[in-house]
Design a protein around this motif. Structure first.
Motif, PDB file in Angstrom:
ATOM      1  N   ASN A 118      -8.741   1.554  -2.463  1.00  0.00           N
ATOM      2  CA  ASN A 118      -7.525   0.734  -2.396  1.00  0.00           C
ATOM      3  C   ASN A 118      -7.620  -0.490  -3.286  1.00  0.00           C
ATOM      4  O   ASN A 118      -6.631  -0.939  -3.878  1.00  0.00           O
ATOM      5  N   SER A 160       1.144   4.815   6.051  1.00  0.00           N
ATOM      6  CA  SER A 160       1.634   4.289   4.777  1.00  0.00           C
ATOM      7  C   SER A 160       1.722   2.761   4.807  1.00  0.00           C
ATOM      8  O   SER A 160       1.450   2.082   3.811  1.00  0.00           O
ATOM      9  N   ARG A 161       2.054   2.212   5.994  1.00  0.00           N
ATOM     10  CA  ARG A 161       2.148   0.749   6.118  1.00  0.00           C
ATOM     11  C   ARG A 161       0.783   0.098   5.926  1.00  0.00           C
ATOM     12  O   ARG A 161       0.650  -0.887   5.188  1.00  0.00           O
ATOM     13  N   PHE A 216      -0.360   0.437   2.275  1.00  0.00           N
ATOM     14  CA  PHE A 216       0.354  -0.490   1.395  1.00  0.00           C
ATOM     15  C   PHE A 216      -0.197  -1.906   1.568  1.00  0.00           C
ATOM     16  O   PHE A 216      -0.418  -2.624   0.577  1.00  0.00           O
ATOM     17  N   SER A 217      -0.422  -2.325   2.814  1.00  0.00           N
ATOM     18  CA  SER A 217      -0.958  -3.671   3.068  1.00  0.00           C
ATOM     19  C   SER A 217      -2.331  -3.845   2.431  1.00  0.00           C
ATOM     20  O   SER A 217      -2.640  -4.905   1.865  1.00  0.00           O
ATOM     21  N   ALA A 275       3.496  -7.995  -3.515  1.00  0.00           N
ATOM     22  CA  ALA A 275       4.333  -6.970  -2.885  1.00  0.00           C
ATOM     23  C   ALA A 275       5.655  -6.821  -3.632  1.00  0.00           C
ATOM     24  O   ALA A 275       6.154  -5.704  -3.825  1.00  0.00           O
ATOM     25  N   ILE A 323       5.276  -4.728  -6.813  1.00  0.00           N
ATOM     26  CA  ILE A 323       5.151  -3.291  -6.522  1.00  0.00           C
ATOM     27  C   ILE A 323       6.507  -2.705  -6.138  1.00  0.00           C
ATOM     28  O   ILE A 323       6.902  -1.635  -6.603  1.00  0.00           O
ATOM     29  N   ILE A 332       4.451   2.497  -6.655  1.00  0.00           N
ATOM     30  CA  ILE A 332       3.607   3.323  -5.776  1.00  0.00           C
ATOM     31  C   ILE A 332       4.448   4.137  -4.797  1.00  0.00           C
ATOM     32  O   ILE A 332       5.377   3.614  -4.177  1.00  0.00           O
ATOM     33  N   THR A 333       4.102   5.421  -4.663  1.00  0.00           N
ATOM     34  CA  THR A 333       4.674   6.292  -3.643  1.00  0.00           C
ATOM     35  C   THR A 333       3.542   6.721  -2.714  1.00  0.00           C
ATOM     36  O   THR A 333       2.473   7.122  -3.194  1.00  0.00           O
ATOM     37  N   ILE A 334       3.755   6.645  -1.390  1.00  0.00           N
ATOM     38  CA  ILE A 334       2.701   6.997  -0.427  1.00  0.00           C
ATOM     39  C   ILE A 334       3.172   8.153   0.451  1.00  0.00           C
ATOM     40  O   ILE A 334       4.230   8.085   1.078  1.00  0.00           O
TER      41      ILE A 334
END
Length: 474
Positions: free
Chosen positions: A218, A241-242, A245-246, A285, A288, A294-296
């Motif tokens: 990451n 995903s949250r 992303f964090s 953030a 992005i 970014i796609t998760i």
């Protein structure tokens, strides 16, 4: 005859001959090298059931690393009940390399015919009003994707074309970013080879459980040196995903996100410091989100075919809008839903990695794949051979990064280090850094440590002695 082959026997070309299969097996008994050129071939493609079983058994043995002629023959005797003399006769047929090439071409033609047959059957399903159209279409896509993903997608070029490419490269040098992507950490780039995270290849980050492989991945994702039009796709089977992303935002901003999003985190810092950290997190953030960078995909059950299909779909979507899918992160190999019904887990994992590698090559995408390691890697330098269930996967990689977490008591406080060891670098050269790269948790964020590897080693040795003394071992 193999029942699956018997069903599709009419697909075999008319110039097919049994001696060709015998020759192929005979060749592989004493030389498994050509297996890499028959990546899409399976035992059920053989007309002779015994030879088909032998082919699958040889591939499985190769995955385990036992490929001397005696061990191969001994294994074939056990698996097929055919005596040694039978396999020695096969070797006679295998002396002609041209025959090996011939059978490879024949069975490649069979694969194409098989794909066409699948298409015909699917069209028939779609034409039948009694069938579920949605289900039939999904089955079609899955089957054809599997068939195409198994093919070797590399093109063949003549020496004249290769020479022209080389002369063109000399006259028009390209930027290093054409071959690979920087991790954002020069020390790590130098360790994994001249192409860094190479495009069209797989780089594995491996570690035993809770040793920082996801944290390092990451952190790399948050610091990637991508061009404005380049996109990232992440498969996260472990983290939501949250949370993913964090973690990426934290790595990119240099701020632990929980410090500004939880009461507990805010209680430990002043208001001015909180405002400063909020601004950094919001800025990262925002970048992005604004770039849709970014796609998760956080599906918990996902197959290798699902992964390859999604990569191709995302690449096509981005291409239509003038962008390029350049980086894919998969967390992790041992959470992928791999079918082991008809083959060993070792072999199935290697085939899954090959399938993903083929997709990476086709689309020129850099893939980072996380992997668990065997417990024997605990306390030692982690290497590609330690990959859980399938050490032979190392042959599919462009580089392996092993991560090891080490806690050290320094003075009155504890310091957490993550040491990254590069191994199996395909693109290593005289400029490749052979020393491990030391990362450290600083203010809750993973960063390259300023102390360097030699100083870290001295610190680790001193810490070990102190622990042994405290335990009365000295």
């Amino acid at each position: 005859m193999n029942s699956q082959t018997a069903e599709n026997e009419h697909l075999l070309p008319v110039n097919y001959h049994h001696d060709s299969e015998t020759g192929l097996i005979g060749h592989l008994i004493h030389d498994v090298t050509p297996l890499d050129s028959t990546i899409s071939l399976r035992g059920y493609h053989f007309k002779d059931e015994i030879l088909g079983r032998a082919y699958d058994a040889i591939r499985e043995l190769q995955a385990k690393g036992s490929t001397n002629t005696f061990s191969v023959i001994q294994m074939l005797e056990d698996k097929t009940s055919k005596p040694m003399g039978y396999w020695m006769d096969c070797i006679k047929y295998g002396g002609n390399v041209a025959r090996f090439d011939f059978i490879s071409e024949i069975l490649n033609e069979y694969r194409k015919n098989e794909a066409l047959e699948v298409m015909k059957q699917t069209i028939a399903k779609l034409e039948n009003p009694l069938n579920d159209l949605t289900g039939a279409t999904i089955d079609c896509i899955k089957t054809l994707t599997k068939l195409s993903a198994e093919e070797d997608l590399r093109t063949v070029k003549t020496t004249e074309e290769l020479g022209a490419d080389l002369l063109n490269a000399i006259d028009n040098p390209v930027d290093d970013s054409e071959f690979g992507i920087s991790t954002g950490f020069p020390e790590l780039d130098s360790a994994i080879g001249s192409r860094r995270i190479a495009r069209g290849e797989i780089t594995i980050i491996g570690g035993i459980s809770k040793n920082g492989k996801t944290l390092l991945a990451n952190t790399i994702t948050g610091n990637l040196d991508l061009k404005p039009n380049e996109k990232t796709l992440i498969f996260s089977a472990e983290m939501s995903s949250r949370d993913m992303f964090s973690s990426i935002v934290g790595a990119g901003s240099g701020v632990r996100v929980s410090e500004v999003t939880t009461v507990r985190g805010l209680n430990g810092i002043s208001e001015a410091e909180a405002q400063q950290k909020r601004a950094k997190v919001s800025e990262t953030a925002g970048k992005i989100l604004n770039s849709n960078h970014i796609t998760i995909d956080d599906r918990k059950r996902i197959t290798p075919t699902d992964i390859c299909t999604t990569i191709k779909h995302q690449a096509k979507l981005h291409s239509r809008n003038g962008f390029k899918l350049s980086f894919v992160l998969i967390d992790h190999l041992h959470r992928i839903d791999i079918d082991v019904t008809n083959e060993s887990r070792t072999y199935a994992i290697r085939e899954a990695v090959r399938q993903i590698t083929n997709t990476a090559k086709e689309l020129d995408v850099a893939v980072v794949l996380l992997s668990q390691l065997k417990q024997e890697a605990e306390g030692v330098r982690p290497m590609a051979k330690h990959i859980l269930d399938s050490g032979s996967v190392k042959h599919e990689l462009q580089a392996f990064i092993g991560v090891r977490k080490i806690d050290i008591n320094s003075g009155n406080h504890s310091r957490t280090f993550f040491v990254a060891y590069a191994d199996a670098q395909r693109f290593a050269d005289e400029f490749t850094n052979r020393e491990p790269v030391v990362f450290e948790i600083i203010d809750g964020v993973l960063q390259v440590s300023k102390i360097g590897y030699q100083n870290f080693k001295e610190l680790a040795i001193a810490n070990k002695r102190a622990i042994e003394q405290a335990n009365g071992e000295y």
